[in-house]
Scaffold this active site. Structure first.
Site, short mmCIF file in Angstrom:
data_model
loop_
_atom_site.label_atom_id
_atom_site.label_comp_id
_atom_site.label_asym_id
_atom_site.label_seq_id
_atom_site.Cartn_x
_atom_site.Cartn_y
_atom_site.Cartn_z
N CYS A 71 0.95 -1.10 -0.04
CA CYS A 71 0.07 0.01 -0.14
C CYS A 71 0.85 1.31 -0.19
CB CYS A 71 -1.04 0.19 1.24
SG CYS A 71 -1.82 1.62 1.48
N CYS A 404 -11.10 -5.92 23.93
CA CYS A 404 -10.29 -5.27 22.46
C CYS A 404 -8.88 -4.77 23.01
CB CYS A 404 -11.19 -4.42 21.99
SG CYS A 404 -11.47 -2.97 22.98
#
Length: 449
Positions: A71, A404
């Protein structure tokens, strides 16, 4: 050590943010864009009392797990952390991060179960929030800044998102829609927010604006209908006129279609409004919830789902459970949870709109007892008061904690240990490939149960 000094550093570890970690004369140096095993020439850019930050100047020797980033925005955008190493190596980094947190912060010798890696590491996100720069270009913020990095096609997002972004940029130029300026508090469009149902492929486009109405809305509706086709189910104006970094305002106005889209998760059809929380990786969320159900053993039991969001995790267990009680602070999410239960014909579930600690206290006063408690808190973890009420008043046989943030999971696990709950098993689950984040599901068993 001083700023601008240059050292040759062997990278021996990594931080939770995805920076490589090396040492110079015992002094820790954090270096973005490096990987464990690299030998690099590093310029010091910031010095603190106990550590420093460095910038990669030259890679002298590459780590065995290194690969070429795929990317162009990787070195600038703050989204991905691990595009320069193999996915197998990334999973190893995340596993060690969980194991380290449990041992170092929680004081546990328990080793986590093997990490559940993602089958799909590209195009897995069902949600994207794009800020806009002063040239009317959408992208993502650079690390630790509000500088927008234009990104034509993010590899984490579905390709249809890029087409929607391009269409909105063209509409802005055509009709001279001014981008929002956070300094002057002038301009109209603040963010472009796109959601997709992973199973249904239904699409919602939300424009976050510094205005109660949107001029030239009809041409935008027409161009998006042409670009997206029948998958486009909703276009929404979200009004956010506050001088804040918070992305969404509280008011939503439908410009086209419905005020929600639907998806299917663990066999449960769910409604998604702009303000609803929903896991961004649907396929891996199913794996996560299946593991949570395996740990919970909900069959015939009273299940209390704290921090329940739109109710997805509790509703996925409702067919087996005797009854599910969900608690969530955000009113829009509670409305969605109740509607999700109704849409799926689930009658053995209720949802309360309240702070987790206050709701837990009230339920305890009412004499409510839970056999299983599900905890799915935000990144900061559980309030200590919540853990004390859960362990002291409900005394469930099992607590299933969906985390998380490994650090706050380890902290809360240590607190639960003092409250009589043994950490039985922890499994890392990678919901966010190529980023620094990792989820975990942990099972706690009541001591001497």
């Amino acid at each position: 050590m001083t700023k601008n000094e240059i050292f040759e550093v062997r990278i021996t570890g990594s931080t939770a943010e995805g920076y490589g970690v090396g040492h110079v004369d015992g002094f820790a140096v954090f270096v973005p864009l490096t990987a464990e095993g690299d030998f690099a020439r590093v310029r010091i850019v910031k010095v603190k009392k106990q550590y420093a930050y460095g910038k990669l100047i030259e890679l002298i020797e590459a780590a065995p797990d290194r690969c070429a980033p795929d990317c162009d925005c990787f070195s600038q955008c703050g989204g991905c952390a691990w595009r320069h190493i193999s996915y197998e190596a990334e999973c190893g980094v995340k596993y060690r991060r969980v194991a380290d947190a449990l041992g170092r912060i929680g004081g546990f010798s328990l080793k986590p179960m093997p990490i559940i890696g993602a089958e799909k590491t590209e195009r897995y996100r069902n949600k994207a929030q794009y800020p806009v720069d002063q040239n009317g270009r959408f992208g993502f913020y650079a690390v630790h800044s509000h500088r927008v990095i234009p990104c034509g096609d993010c590899r984490l997002q579905p390709q249809i998102f890029s087409r929607i972004v391009a269409a909105v940029e063209t509409w802005m130029r055509t009709y001279q829609i001014a981008p929002y300026d956070a300094v002057s508090h002038k301009g109209i469009l603040r963010h472009l927010y796109i959601r997709e149902g992973g199973a249904t492929r239904e699409l919602m486009v939300t424009l976050v604006c510094n205005a109660p109405t949107l001029t030239h809305a009809q041409p935008l509706i027409e161009v998006l209908k042409r670009e997206v086709g029948n998958a486009l189910k909703s276009i929404v104006l979200n009004v956010n006129r506050a001088k804040t970094n918070v992305i969404l305002g509280e008011t939503c106005k439908v410009l086209y279609g419905m005020d929600y889209i639907t998806d299917i998760l663990c066999g449960v059809r769910v409604r998604l409004s702009p303000l609803s929380f929903y896991q961004v990786n649907r396929d891996m969320a199913e794996r996560l919830y299946q593991l949570a159900a395996q740990y919970a053993c909900p069959a015939g039991r009273q299940v209390l789902d704290l921090y329940c969001g739109t109710g997805t995790i509790g509703l996925s267990m409702a067919k087996e459970a005797a009854f599910v009680t969900g608690v969530e602070l955000i009113p829009a999410a509670v409305e969605d949870a109740r509607q999700n239960a109704a849409d799926n014909g689930i009658q053995n579930a209720r949802f309360l709109c309240a702070d987790a600690a206050e709701a837990a206290k009230q339920l305890a006063l009412e004499g409510y007892r839970a056999d299983v408690v599900l905890l799915d808190p935000p990144r900061k973890g559980c309030d200590e008061a919540v853990l004390q009420i859960v362990a002291g008043d409900f005394c469930p046989q099992r607590i299933v904690y969906v985390s998380c943030a490994p650090a706050t999971l380890a902290r809360d696990a240590a607190r639960l240990r003092t409250l009589g709950y043994l950490l039985d098993e922890v499994t890392p689950v990678d919901l966010f490939p190529r980023t620094a984040h990792v989820e975990c599901v942990a099972l706690f068993i009541k001591e001497n149960a």
